[in-house]
Design a protein around this motif. Structure first.
Motif, PDB file in Angstrom:
ATOM      1  N   ASP A 189      52.542  18.100  50.868  1.00  0.00           N
ATOM      2  CA  ASP A 189      51.818  16.970  50.293  1.00  0.00           C
ATOM      3  C   ASP A 189      50.910  16.308  51.326  1.00  0.00           C
ATOM      4  O   ASP A 189      50.270  15.295  51.043  1.00  0.00           O
ATOM      5  N   LYS A 264      44.079  17.639  44.632  1.00  0.00           N
ATOM      6  CA  LYS A 264      44.824  17.126  45.785  1.00  0.00           C
ATOM      7  C   LYS A 264      44.109  15.922  46.367  1.00  0.00           C
ATOM      8  O   LYS A 264      42.892  15.936  46.546  1.00  0.00           O
ATOM      9  N   ASN A 271      51.443  14.556  46.318  1.00  0.00           N
ATOM     10  CA  ASN A 271      51.604  15.892  45.767  1.00  0.00           C
ATOM     11  C   ASN A 271      50.295  16.453  45.225  1.00  0.00           C
ATOM     12  O   ASN A 271      49.451  15.707  44.716  1.00  0.00           O
ATOM     13  N   PHE A 273      48.616  18.382  42.151  1.00  0.00           N
ATOM     14  CA  PHE A 273      49.006  18.485  40.745  1.00  0.00           C
ATOM     15  C   PHE A 273      48.099  19.471  40.039  1.00  0.00           C
ATOM     16  O   PHE A 273      46.936  19.658  40.381  1.00  0.00           O
ATOM     17  N   LYS A 290      53.436  20.734  40.049  1.00  0.00           N
ATOM     18  CA  LYS A 290      53.105  20.374  41.424  1.00  0.00           C
ATOM     19  C   LYS A 290      53.305  21.615  42.289  1.00  0.00           C
ATOM     20  O   LYS A 290      54.435  21.997  42.571  1.00  0.00           O
ATOM     21  N   ASN A 318      47.994  10.462  43.285  1.00  0.00           N
ATOM     22  CA  ASN A 318      47.898  11.922  43.278  1.00  0.00           C
ATOM     23  C   ASN A 318      46.515  12.407  42.880  1.00  0.00           C
ATOM     24  O   ASN A 318      46.043  13.440  43.370  1.00  0.00           O
TER      25      ASN A 318
END
Length: 347
Positions: A189, A264, A271, A273, A290, A318
């Protein structure tokens, strides 16, 4: 940017299926895929990535830095209209629901590309859709690797195969703010950071991408796979936008109705997605995944997929952190402008 005249569904497609814990032939993809990414939707199993260049049964995980693993029963065949999986929990547990994302490269393993100072072991390239897969062995010295696309890729994903190592991603949309030393990590992440030795601080060209001395892309004797994406009008769009931290978020123009969007936050530790148009199918009910996590489908919705782009509809960092740079990859469900020049109609 190149113009194309093909149906995106011939080159990318999301296919849902249910496991049977036995030989399971998945058809209806619409073409022979060369890259298939599978995730169990209701489990905490790993994301499984397979491609025709490395060979069936050779697995990678987007959610960790593990070396390539040979899992003969996980994925057994790339077929003319899909693929076959065997009795393996991450790809074929009985009654479990799965999502697969499928891309066509050059249809098969390909051959060595000699454009770079490192000859690839194999390169399978699709110049129509702008996607190629290459494997190569590192030298530990600054080098170039041929990608076979005939135009500069906007995105380069590299993963070391024979040792633990983070996925490294070059993203051209970050060049204005971070230059060519930037890197993202698909399995983490973490925000984007800088390392001048990952891409040798040099942009890809129409024939090669650059690697430096970082073991993430070019250790001496290290083996690697590279997935390269060049933008194609009507099929793919790779870019960035700035979040506003508001549920009435930014609209991102792609020029087509997206079937797949990967986002991102490049400015913060959030995270990745991934949202597609097949899992439940309609805006307001699309499930999220994710890629850096082994979690089950998240039933939240972060974006609305529209006829010519997508719009963020949450304040979540996110995909919409205030003042943050968001990078995205989007692939089309159908061209915004069809071959007869008529715009596609939104759902």
């Amino acid at each position: 940017m190149s113009y194309i005249s093909f149906q995106p569904s011939d080159h990318f497609n999301t296919k849902l299926y249910t496991g049977n814990a036995s030989t399971n032939a998945i058809t209806g993809v619409g073409f022979q895929p060369d890259w298939t990414w599978i995730k169990g939707r209701g489990t905490t199993n790993a994301h499984m990535i397979f491609d025709a260049v490395r060979g069936v049964g050779e697995a990678l995980n987007s959610n960790n830095n593990n070396a390539e693993a040979t899992v003969a029963t996980a994925f057994t065949t790339f077929g003319s209209d899909g693929f076959t999986v065997g009795n393996y929990s991450e790809t074929n547990t009985n009654s479990e629901n799965y999502v697969s994302w499928n891309w066509r490269a050059g249809t098969g393993q390909g051959s060595s590309n000699t454009d770079g100072t490192i000859n690839t072991t194999y390169t399978s390239a699709n110049t129509t859709s702008g996607f190629s897969i290459s494997t190569y062995t590192g030298t530990g010295s600054n080098a170039t690797v041929g990608h076979g696309l005939g135009q500069s890729p906007s995105v380069v994903m590299v993963k070391r195969l024979n040792d633990t190592s983070d996925w490294r991603i070059y993203f051209s949309a970050l060049v204005p703010t971070m230059g060519n030393a930037q890197q993202l990590f698909l399995n983490r992440d973490a925000p984007a950071d800088n390392d001048s030795q990952i891409w040798n601080n040099t942009a890809p060209t129409s024939s090669v991408f650059h690697v430096g001395t970082n073991a993430g892309s070019n250790a001496s004797g290290g083996t690697y796979v590279a997935y390269c994406f060049a933008e194609k009008k009507g099929f793919s769009k790779f870019g960035s936008y700035t979040g506003n931290g508001n549920a009435n978020g930014p609209f991102v123009y792609t020029g087509f109705k997206p079937a797949f969007v990967l986002v991102k936050n490049a400015s913060a530790a959030n995270n990745w997605f991934l949202q597609d148009s097949k899992r439940l199918g309609y805006n307001g009910a699309n499930h999220l995944q994710k890629p850096n996590s082994n979690g089950a489908d998240d039933t939240g919705t972060h974006i609305d997929m529209l006829s010519n782009g997508f719009k963020t509809i949450v304040s979540s960092a996110n995909c919409n952190g205030s003042g943050n740079t968001m990078i995205y990859m989007a692939f089309a469900e159908e061209p915004f402008v069809a071959s007869n020049g008529v715009p596609a109609v939104a759902r």
